[in-house]
Design an enzyme around this catalytic site. Structure first.
Site, PDB file in Angstrom:
ATOM      1  N   GLN A  74      29.105  19.516  48.644  1.00  0.00           N
ATOM      2  CA  GLN A  74      28.371  18.467  47.856  1.00  0.00           C
ATOM      3  C   GLN A  74      27.341  18.095  49.371  1.00  0.00           C
ATOM      4  O   GLN A  74      27.347  18.089  50.175  1.00  0.00           O
ATOM      5  CB  GLN A  74      29.906  17.255  48.245  1.00  0.00           C
ATOM      6  CG  GLN A  74      28.115  16.220  47.849  1.00  0.00           C
ATOM      7  CD  GLN A  74      27.647  16.543  45.781  1.00  0.00           C
ATOM      8  OE1 GLN A  74      28.767  16.699  45.456  1.00  0.00           O
ATOM      9  NE2 GLN A  74      26.080  16.027  45.986  1.00  0.00           N
ATOM     10  N   ASP A  88      26.711  25.834  42.037  1.00  0.00           N
ATOM     11  CA  ASP A  88      26.129  25.564  41.779  1.00  0.00           C
ATOM     12  C   ASP A  88      25.241  26.561  41.848  1.00  0.00           C
ATOM     13  O   ASP A  88      24.064  25.962  41.924  1.00  0.00           O
ATOM     14  CB  ASP A  88      25.380  25.179  43.346  1.00  0.00           C
ATOM     15  CG  ASP A  88      26.269  23.746  42.987  1.00  0.00           C
ATOM     16  OD1 ASP A  88      26.224  22.261  42.236  1.00  0.00           O
ATOM     17  OD2 ASP A  88      26.806  22.900  43.966  1.00  0.00           O
ATOM     18  N   LYS A  94      32.309  14.481  38.834  1.00  0.00           N
ATOM     19  CA  LYS A  94      32.511  16.737  38.975  1.00  0.00           C
ATOM     20  C   LYS A  94      33.967  16.424  38.556  1.00  0.00           C
ATOM     21  O   LYS A  94      34.757  17.006  38.076  1.00  0.00           O
ATOM     22  CB  LYS A  94      31.951  16.729  40.036  1.00  0.00           C
ATOM     23  CG  LYS A  94      30.138  16.645  40.413  1.00  0.00           C
ATOM     24  CD  LYS A  94      29.894  17.502  41.358  1.00  0.00           C
ATOM     25  CE  LYS A  94      28.154  17.295  41.321  1.00  0.00           C
ATOM     26  NZ  LYS A  94      27.544  17.746  42.322  1.00  0.00           N
TER      27      LYS A  94
END
Ligand code: NAP
Length: 289
Positions: free
Chosen positions: A97, A120, A53
């Protein structure tokens, strides 16, 4: 034989477009999109995901920061870091994460990220907006799946869509996006009659995390098959949730694992971050020039 859906190539096109739009934002408004990733503990898969990412963000011309904490970090320390990132105007996207260690309350951590920086799309406000059909940040993997469908010219409208898995990050949100696109949607889980439901699907999305759970012979001939699963089989090989060798003889289109949905998730994260930066820029004085 099914046509392979080349997620890697489609994701590369999205990322090139994002990089181009980021250049325009920088030149026009003086704003560089910024993505901050919070990682806790030493989960090897998380380390790989975070690295990819960050790399993607840098390739798109973004600023990218990683905040890594030891397994022993307290809830309060993580929340404090998130508060700082929320307050930092150079940071447009904050990603935590998952999975987090067991002693960390993941729901509280996710809810601490400002909804507009929640790239997200996991914050309850964003999940609620998705459910209500309102604007908001949508989760990356489901967005990536919708983009793949568009890329192959598959319109879900009127189709029987079957989603295997009901997680908050994939199963539920993709079901809602497919419903919004006028598919007739069934959501399956461990209590479902899986073979029967799968056999009805014109469009099948599988996100179960169980290697080759969906047998190829169950697939309706001509179905479009999206396999989200990423599992290691007994030989250590990366396999999906669908028995690819047989399914690819029956489907019209199918995603490979790897190289299908995975790259799209990262591409959509970049797009969500760019959009967050664009929204922030629209409220700021112009810094260009
Ligand atoms: P999750 O939270 O573990 O949820 C799995 C879902 O699948 C649950 O709803 C579960 O049903 C259902 N399920 C599991 N085994 C089943 C079975 N034998 N029969 C019927 N349903 C079953 O998983 P997730 O986070 O959504 O992830 C799913 C998979 O996608 C994983 O392999 C993950 O690594 C992968 N993934 C890939 C990407 C990507 O970018 N490619 C992104 C996210 C996830 P119950 O609710 O009844 O337990």
């Amino acid at each position: 034989m099914a046509q392979l859906i080349d997620g890697k190539a489609i994701a590369a096109t999205v990322r090139a477009q994002v990089a181009q739009e980021a250049r325009v934002l920088r030149a026009g408004r003086g704003v560089v999109p910024g993505l901050a990733v919070v990682r806790v503990g030493e989960d090897p898969a998380s380390r790989i995901y975070v690295t990819s990412k960050r790399k993607a963000a840098e390739e798109a011309g973004f600023n990218a920061w990683e905040y890594h904490f030891e397994d022993t970090v307290s809830q309060a320390q993580i929340l404090d870091q998130i508060r700082k990132l929320n307050e930092n105007a150079a940071v447009h996207g904050v990603l935590v994460q998952l999975p987090l260690p067991r002693h960390v309350n993941a729901e509280e951590v996710i809810s601490a990220v400002l909804p507009e920086k929640d790239v997200d799309g996991f914050h309850p406000v964003n999940a609620g907006n998705l459910f209500l059909g309102r604007d908001g940040v949508k989760p990356c993997t489901p967005l990536g799946i919708m983009h793949l469908l568009e890329a192959i010219g598959c319109d879900p409208a009127g189709k029987r869509a079957v989603v295997v898995g009901r997680s908050n990050i994939v199963g539920k949100p993709i079901a809602i996006l497919l419903l919004s696109a006028n598919a007739t949607v069934a959501i399956c889980h461990r209590k479902s009659q899986l073979e029967r439901e799968v056999g009805l699907a014109d469009l099948l999305v599988v996100a179960a995390g169980a290697p080759e759970l969906v047998k190829g012979r169950w697939i309706k001939p001509g179905a479009v098959v999206i396999d989200v699963g990423m599992n290691r089989n007994a030989e250590g090989k990366l396999v999906g949730d669908v028995e690819f060798s047989v399914a690819s003889q029956r489907a019209s289109f199918i995603t490979p694992v790897p190289g299908g949905v995975g790259p799209m998730t990262v591409a959509m994260l970049m797009r969500n971050t760019l959009r967050a930066a664009e929204r922030a820029a629209s409220f700021q004085p112009n810094r260009a020039g």
